[in-house]
Design a protein around this motif. Structure first.
Motif: not given
Length: 346
Positions: A30-36, A50-51, A61-63
């Motif tokens: 499950e792709l949660m997002g990226a640090w941008e 999420k970004s 986060d729950d990663i």
């Protein structure tokens, strides 16, 4: 199926091309997002993710799984922080900038019972899979010589500053070199010694852009080359044994398709074009043959399946931290060899 919540440390070319499409395809991630840091782009492609504004926000986060796809010079710092936060890791090549950093990360991951894998996706290129298959069949006899190339014609400097400024992760030895080295070690294991010629030949280049490595084994020599002034490329893979030879052009189409935003699949993902078949010239059962060899189907999905199996079922990582340590040992020996103009024993 268990979903492994995953986040990227950037969403530039590598995140968009090499990671997100396969995380989306695989039912276990499950792709949660990226640090941008500046441009906020991931939500244009994946609106429900999420970004993250900071690395710390991502770690909080729950990663479960973090993909370190930032410049090589940052890999050690970010990987160590993520391991200390209890996350599993995929780290792009080059794994680190030194052997000492690679060993420290390996030991830390083991001490915390976390999975740490290096993203050596080129093991799942169609061309290399074909080379590996031929080698495993023994039709060449005992291998005595192999030569791998990752060549291109591009005399211009990269617009990516981190690639062209002098830093601990720049230069072709730590960019394309890890692909060649990893493939050689995957097939032949660790050599006894290394000799290298590393140079800068493009106009105004500040970093190495030409490498010629020789890996010495007791009964085998492996040559690895990469350069930017190869307009007419020779075969990317030349394998010679006591019975015969196998030659194969580089021909995998996955990267080009992914850059055009094509989505991978599991049935017929980008077979090589006709005419790129390898040439097998050898002796089988007393008969001399020379024939084309159909190229195997490559798929980077298989790497992510291996990562999933390692986290969900405690299987071995598809490319281990020890594999990353071994590549860094070759890189360090190559730098020492080129500086001292002599072979370096490992």
């Amino acid at each position: 199926m268990r979903k492994i919540k995953t986040a990227l440390l950037s969403y530039g070319m590598s995140g968009k091309v090499f990671h997100a499409p396969f995380l989306e395809l695989h039912p276990g991630f499950e792709l949660m997002g990226a640090w941008e840091r500046s441009n906020k782009l991931i939500q244009l492609d994946y609106p429900n993710v999420k970004s993250y504004p900071t690395f710390e926000a991502l770690l909080e986060d729950d990663i479960e799984l973090v993909i370190v796809n930032t410049p090589t010079a940052t890999h050690f710092e970010f990987t160590k922080k993520a391991l200390l936060a209890g996350k599993h890791l995929i780290v792009e090549k080059a794994f680190t900038t030194t052997v000492a950093e690679a060993v420290e990360l390996k030991i830390l991951a083991e001490s915390k019972n976390l999975k740490l894998s290096v993203f050596q996706n080129r093991r799942w290129d169609s061309d290399f899979k074909t080379v590996k298959s031929i080698g495993s069949k023994g039709v060449l006899g005992d291998i005595v010589e192999a030569e791998f190339h990752f060549d291109r014609y591009n005399p211009n400097l990269s617009p990516k500053l981190h690639k062209e400024t002098v830093n601990s992760g720049s230069g072709v030895l730590k960019d394309l070199g890890p692909h060649l080295i990893d493939q050689a070690l995957h097939l032949f294991g660790m050599p006894k010694s290394v000799y290298a010629d590393i140079r800068s030949i493009r106009d105004n280049s500040l970093v190495d852009d030409y490498i010629d490595l020789l890996l010495y084994y007791p009964n085998l020599r492996v040559r690895l080359k990469s350069g930017f002034f190869i307009r007419e490329a020779i075969p990317a893979y030349c394998i010679h044994g006591k019975k015969g030879s196998f030659l194969k052009q580089r021909g995998d189409l996955q990267e080009d398709a992914l850059k055009l935003s094509e989505k991978p699949n599991l049935q017929s993902w980008k077979p090589e074009a006709e005419g790129n078949e390898g040439i097998l010239h050898t002796e089988i059962n007393g008969a001399i043959i020379r024939e084309k060899v159909q190229t195997q189907l490559g798929n980077y999905y298989d790497y992510f399946e291996g990562v999933y199996q390692s986290i969900a079922f405690d299987a071995m990582e598809p490319v281990s931290a020890q594999d990353g340590v071994n590549v860094m040992r070759i890189i360090e020996a190559a730098l020492q060899s080129s500086d001292q103009k002599k072979a370096i024993d490992l």
